[in-house]
Write an enzyme that holds these catalytic residues in place. Structure first.
Site, short mmCIF file in Angstrom:
data_model
loop_
_atom_site.label_atom_id
_atom_site.label_comp_id
_atom_site.label_asym_id
_atom_site.label_seq_id
_atom_site.Cartn_x
_atom_site.Cartn_y
_atom_site.Cartn_z
N SER A 1 38.39 -18.44 -20.19
CA SER A 1 39.37 -19.57 -20.09
C SER A 1 38.47 -20.94 -20.01
CB SER A 1 39.84 -19.20 -18.60
OG SER A 1 40.56 -17.93 -18.68
N HIS B 1 42.46 -17.25 -26.57
CA HIS B 1 42.59 -17.01 -25.07
C HIS B 1 44.01 -16.59 -24.69
CE1 HIS B 1 43.50 -19.39 -21.11
NE2 HIS B 1 42.58 -18.38 -20.89
N GLU C 1 45.86 -19.02 -26.93
CA GLU C 1 45.46 -20.28 -27.59
C GLU C 1 44.10 -19.90 -28.57
OE1 GLU C 1 46.40 -23.43 -23.80
OE2 GLU C 1 44.77 -22.04 -23.42
N ASN D 1 46.17 -24.68 -19.23
CA ASN D 1 45.66 -24.90 -17.86
C ASN D 1 45.40 -26.33 -17.64
OD1 ASN D 1 45.20 -22.39 -16.97
ND2 ASN D 1 43.01 -22.06 -18.17
P1 NAD Z 1 37.34 -8.84 -14.63
O1 NAD Z 1 36.26 -9.20 -13.48
O2 NAD Z 1 38.69 -8.28 -14.17
O3 NAD Z 1 36.54 -8.04 -15.78
C1 NAD Z 1 35.47 -8.11 -16.42
C2 NAD Z 1 34.70 -6.82 -16.86
O4 NAD Z 1 33.55 -7.23 -17.71
C3 NAD Z 1 34.21 -5.69 -15.85
O5 NAD Z 1 35.02 -4.59 -16.27
C4 NAD Z 1 32.76 -5.77 -16.13
O6 NAD Z 1 32.44 -4.41 -15.75
C5 NAD Z 1 32.55 -6.16 -17.76
N1 NAD Z 1 31.46 -6.62 -17.93
C6 NAD Z 1 30.56 -7.40 -17.22
N2 NAD Z 1 29.31 -7.50 -18.04
C7 NAD Z 1 29.66 -6.88 -19.06
C8 NAD Z 1 28.78 -6.56 -20.29
N3 NAD Z 1 27.47 -7.17 -20.30
N4 NAD Z 1 29.38 -5.92 -21.33
C9 NAD Z 1 30.44 -5.31 -21.21
N5 NAD Z 1 31.32 -5.38 -20.05
C10 NAD Z 1 30.86 -6.38 -19.13
O7 NAD Z 1 37.63 -10.28 -15.42
P2 NAD Z 1 38.93 -10.60 -16.26
O8 NAD Z 1 39.92 -11.55 -15.11
O9 NAD Z 1 39.33 -9.50 -17.00
O10 NAD Z 1 38.42 -11.87 -17.18
C11 NAD Z 1 37.72 -11.54 -18.33
C12 NAD Z 1 37.65 -12.78 -19.12
O11 NAD Z 1 39.08 -13.39 -19.51
C13 NAD Z 1 36.82 -14.19 -18.70
O12 NAD Z 1 36.15 -14.77 -19.56
C14 NAD Z 1 37.83 -14.74 -18.22
O13 NAD Z 1 37.69 -16.24 -18.18
C15 NAD Z 1 38.90 -14.58 -19.04
N6 NAD Z 1 40.28 -14.89 -18.56
C16 NAD Z 1 40.89 -14.33 -17.51
C17 NAD Z 1 42.08 -14.74 -17.03
C18 NAD Z 1 42.57 -14.15 -15.66
O14 NAD Z 1 43.68 -14.59 -15.22
N7 NAD Z 1 41.93 -13.13 -15.11
C19 NAD Z 1 43.15 -15.25 -17.87
C20 NAD Z 1 42.78 -15.61 -19.21
C21 NAD Z 1 41.26 -15.34 -19.55
#
Ligand code: NAD
Length: 305
Positions: free
Chosen positions: A137, A158, A170, A209
């Site tokens: 994000s 995204h 995006e 955002n």
């Molecule tokens: P989350 O914390 O729910 O999940 C992250 C996952 O990554 C975990 O399961 C963790 O074990 C895993 N992980 C960590 N290090 C790792 C590695 N080296 N190799 C493989 N897996 C690994 O996070 P999320 O909310 O799903 O966010 C993930 C991404 O998506 C981020 O970049 C975030 O900015 C983006 N994002 C999040 C949202 C939201 O609303 N949560 C929306 C859009 C984008």
């Protein structure tokens, strides 16, 4: 919604970037698991990789329950559900999972060192043809493009939360992302039933955002100046502007810690004081009022608002 689009098995082919048949999603968290199911519903063989076996297990169980619920409600065919679940594979082994990927969607923890390590490994283990995108994000893909050795095949893709539902994605190109990569990623997003929007360069916060931040800043300014109550500002956003949720309701839903984190990330990029997290949001976070997920934010969810 993509859950009803899962019966076709067509492939997205454009230019020299080739055909996307095998998708690898890195990270089985809130976003990764739903992105993976979206791809599987669209007919892609999809592997989900995570360093945590617990997260892989939880993601699998959640998607099976989700599919069962959709079938029970008559919103998804049994065959489409079973087909999509059958196209998903689960792995803790990144080099192995990457070896046959055509497209890798990185959706791991939002920390640059984590993403740099993953993209370095992808550069080494994914086939030369593979396109590598990040769901970040806040981090532009240019930050991880060089370590892959194929910067022209790297961009942001995204998704919004929940990824199975939200139509917008995006696509953000950096200076060296090739036209072919952009076209292939846009076509892939459409194949998932999404409506991709394209940013021709990286800007902090991308489009949605930034827009949300502007509305939130104005809503907070109105409330802090004592012009109107939170409820009335939310009501005006819903009934005059047609927003499904008012800005305070939306911030509570997203999570005030996430709202503050996004603002902090944008501020770190721009250095603009106006982009700093709002003091009212920061104060609520400090008191553990994170929004709906903690039972209270701007509003109280234990009883009435
Ligand atoms: P989350 O914390 O729910 O999940 C992250 C996952 O990554 C975990 O399961 C963790 O074990 C895993 N992980 C960590 N290090 C790792 C590695 N080296 N190799 C493989 N897996 C690994 O996070 P999320 O909310 O799903 O966010 C993930 C991404 O998506 C981020 O970049 C975030 O900015 C983006 N994002 C999040 C949202 C939201 O609303 N949560 C929306 C859009 C984008």
């Amino acid at each position: 919604m993509s859950g009803t689009t899962g019966t076709t098995g067509t492939t997205a082919t454009t230019g020299t970037a080739g055909t996307i048949e095998h998708v690898l999603v890195v990270g089985a968290g809130a976003m990764g698991r739903q992105i993976a199911m979206t791809a599987a519903l669209a007919g892609c063989r999809t592997t989900v990789q995570d360093i945590s076996a617990d997260m892989l297990g939880a993601a699998r169980a959640e998607l099976e329950a989700w599919a069962e619920g959709r079938v029970a409600k008559g919103r998804l065919d049994r065959d489409a559900a079973d087909g999509a679940l059958g196209r998903l594979a689960w792995s803790p082994d990144l080099p192995r999972a990457a070896a046959t990927a055509d497209l890798v969607i990185e959706a791991a923890t939002e920390r640059l060192p984590v993403k740099t390590e993953i993209f370095t490994a992808l550069g080494r283990h994914a086939p030369a043809r593979a396109i590598l995108v990040t769901n970040s994000s806040t981090l532009g893909s240019s930050k991880v493009a060089d370590v892959t050795g194929r910067p022209e095949k790297v961009c942001n893709l995204h998704f919004f939360n929940p990824a199975l539902v939200m139509e917008c994605v995006e696509v953000v190109r950096h200076e060296r992302t090739s036209e072919d990569t952009v076209e292939t990623v846009m076509a892939f997003a459409r194949r998932l039933g999404k409506r991709p929007v394209l940013l021709s360069r990286e800007v902090p916060g991308f489009i949605a955002n930034r827009l949300m931040g502007a509305v939130q800043r104005e809503a907070l300014a109105l409330a802090e100046a004592g012009v109107a109550s939170l409820e009335d500002i939310d009501t005006a956003a819903r009934t005059a502007l047609g927003h499904p949720l008012g800005p305070f309701e939306l911030m509570d839903l997203v999570g005030l810690d996430v709202v503050a984190f996004i603002a902090e990330a944008i501020h770190a990029e721009t250095g603009d004081e106006a982009d700093r997290p709002d003091p009212a949001v920061a104060a609520l976070v400090a008191r553990g009022r994170l929004g709906r997920k903690s039972g209270a934010g701007f509003y109280d969810y234990a009883g009435s608002s």
